[in-house]
Design an enzyme around this catalytic site. Structure first.
Site, PDB file in Angstrom:
ATOM      1  N   CYS A  88       1.407  -3.572  -4.317  1.00  0.00           N
ATOM      2  CA  CYS A  88       1.525  -4.668  -5.281  1.00  0.00           C
ATOM      3  C   CYS A  88       1.570  -4.192  -6.732  1.00  0.00           C
ATOM      4  O   CYS A  88       2.041  -4.910  -7.606  1.00  0.00           O
ATOM      5  CB  CYS A  88       0.374  -5.652  -5.110  1.00  0.00           C
ATOM      6  N   HIS A 121       3.678 -14.351  -6.192  1.00  0.00           N
ATOM      7  CA  HIS A 121       3.420 -12.915  -6.299  1.00  0.00           C
ATOM      8  C   HIS A 121       4.594 -12.159  -5.672  1.00  0.00           C
ATOM      9  O   HIS A 121       4.517 -11.720  -4.525  1.00  0.00           O
ATOM     10  CB  HIS A 121       2.108 -12.624  -5.569  1.00  0.00           C
ATOM     11  N   CYS A 177      -4.861  -5.391  -7.762  1.00  0.00           N
ATOM     12  CA  CYS A 177      -5.275  -4.837  -6.471  1.00  0.00           C
ATOM     13  C   CYS A 177      -4.025  -4.473  -5.681  1.00  0.00           C
ATOM     14  O   CYS A 177      -2.964  -5.083  -5.856  1.00  0.00           O
ATOM     15  CB  CYS A 177      -6.131  -5.840  -5.705  1.00  0.00           C
ATOM     16  N   GLY A 237      -2.338  -2.700  -1.803  1.00  0.00           N
ATOM     17  CA  GLY A 237      -2.539  -2.317  -0.420  1.00  0.00           C
ATOM     18  C   GLY A 237      -3.043  -0.895  -0.303  1.00  0.00           C
ATOM     19  O   GLY A 237      -2.624  -0.010  -1.038  1.00  0.00           O
TER      20      GLY A 237
END
Length: 381
Positions: free
Chosen positions: A89, A336, A366, A368
């Site tokens: 992300c 997102h 944040c 993965g």
């Protein structure tokens, strides 16, 4: 070491899944914001040293180095290179780090950073196919964990004692702040309208006005039968692209461009890969130490709303002013688009800082695998 500055920051509206942008190829969506950078700055594209481009699910329409083909689709000279970056992300936030580092080191002078994701065309998780993500050794190290972000969000809510009511209230506030920002014209300058056969999209498509915690209470949990995470307090699946132009103060002056912000400090960190989403907490501490700043020095924070527990746990640990956190809403309200989100958040942050005269802004994502980026930028007055 030279200073790196951002002289332009643009984005498309964020389209909801299978919405207006679903028919636009991600390469063409990327090309649109690249062309807009040229239109706004007047630069000659052949002077661009590199295009650093975030994209997470690099298969199907997003395979074959999206960055390079976006350059060609934009009509830029074939001599302009491009590289596609994947830090989950945080991919396009990492692209900005790469661009800033290249400029600060003196290796490059004019770099584009940004990203794209068309989650309508390349669905979340599509890259797994029939393979075994993460590998047997990593799974064995963490007792067979599937490193699931939704489960991680549930774990965060439990650890920080975040109730369903608190999460839903936060989600409703995200929609309210986004609506207020949109109505005030806060997004107008940063958004590039996208013309499609289905019509022109000029505003973020996922916003649901009138969202309340009471309405969200009717939604069923997504990951645990007795859980607190559901579609309404998690980020929306969506499509979008964003781009920033990074250069030196001297080159900006020579081009007749006014810097918006200075890249002040950056950090990346690894954290618990099972809980997955707690990285922004130590990443924020790390970047503040590097910057020589305190949490109270920061006038605005963009903490990606992957799930409502992420910014709320971050808030509890950092002690930041809640009013400074995601002041114009976030991904719960608008979506997102994975590979684009870092650049989208930075674009929103930069324009908010400029509009409100805020000196320091901090963005963190944040990611993965339990990693997180954090970036501090400083308004150029």
């Amino acid at each position: 070491m030279r200073e790196a500055v951002v002289v332009a920051a643009v984005r498309t509206p964020i389209g909801r899944r299978n919405g207006t942008l679903a028919g636009v190829h991600p390469v063409d969506l990327s090309a649109l914001v690249l062309k807009e950078l040229v239109r706004r700055t007047g630069i000659d594209p052949q002077d661009v040293d590199d295009v650093q481009w975030g994209c997470v699910t690099q298969m199907g329409d997003q395979s074959s180095n999206v960055a390079r083909f976006a350059v060609l689709a934009a009509g830029w000279p074939a001599s302009v290179p491009g590289v596609t970056v994947n830090r989950a992300c945080g991919s396009s936030q990492q692209a900005l780090d790469h661009a800033a580092h290249a400029v600060m080191s003196g290796q490059q002078e004019l770099v584009v950073a940004g990203g794209v994701e068309s989650m309508s065309r390349v669905p979340l998780g599509a890259a797994r196919g029939t393979g075994l993500p993460y590998g047997p050794a990593a799974r064995a190290r963490y007792d067979g964990s599937d490193f699931n972000q939704g489960t991680g969000a549930e774990m965060i809510a439990e650890r920080w004692r975040l109730s369903r009511q608190a999460l839903d209230e936060y989600a409703a506030e995200s929609h309210a702040r986004t609506a207020a920002a949109a109505d005030s014209g806060a997004f107008d300058e940063q958004i590039v309208p996208v013309v499609t056969p289905e019509g022109t999209l000029a505003a973020d498509e996922g916003l649901r006005r009138g969202t309340t915690a009471e309405k969200l209470a009717a939604l069923k949990p997504s990951f645990r039968e007795d859980g607190v995470i559901h579609a309404g307090n998690a980020s929306q699946i969506s499509d979008g692209a964003a781009a920033l132009l990074v250069t030196t103060v001297e080159r900006a002056r020579a081009l007749g461009l006014t810097p918006l912000v200075r890249y002040h400090s950056g950090a990346v960190i690894g954290d618990d890969p099972v809980m997955v989403l707690t990285g922004p907490i130590p990443a924020t501490a790390k970047v503040l130490r590097r910057a020589g700043l305190s949490i109270d020095d920061i006038g605005a924070f963009e903490v990606n709303e992957a799930f409502a527990p992420v910014p709320l746990a971050w808030l509890a640990e950092t002690g930041a002013d809640p009013k400074r956190l995601n002041p114009v809403g976030g991904a719960i309200a608008v979506g997102h688009p994975l590979g684009a989100s870092g650049a989208v958040l930075m674009t929103r942050l930069i324009h908010h800082m400029k509009d409100q005269g805020i000196r320091y802004g901090l963005q963190t994502m944040c990611e993965g695998g339990g990693t997180a980026n954090a970036t501090v930028v400083e308004l150029v007055r």
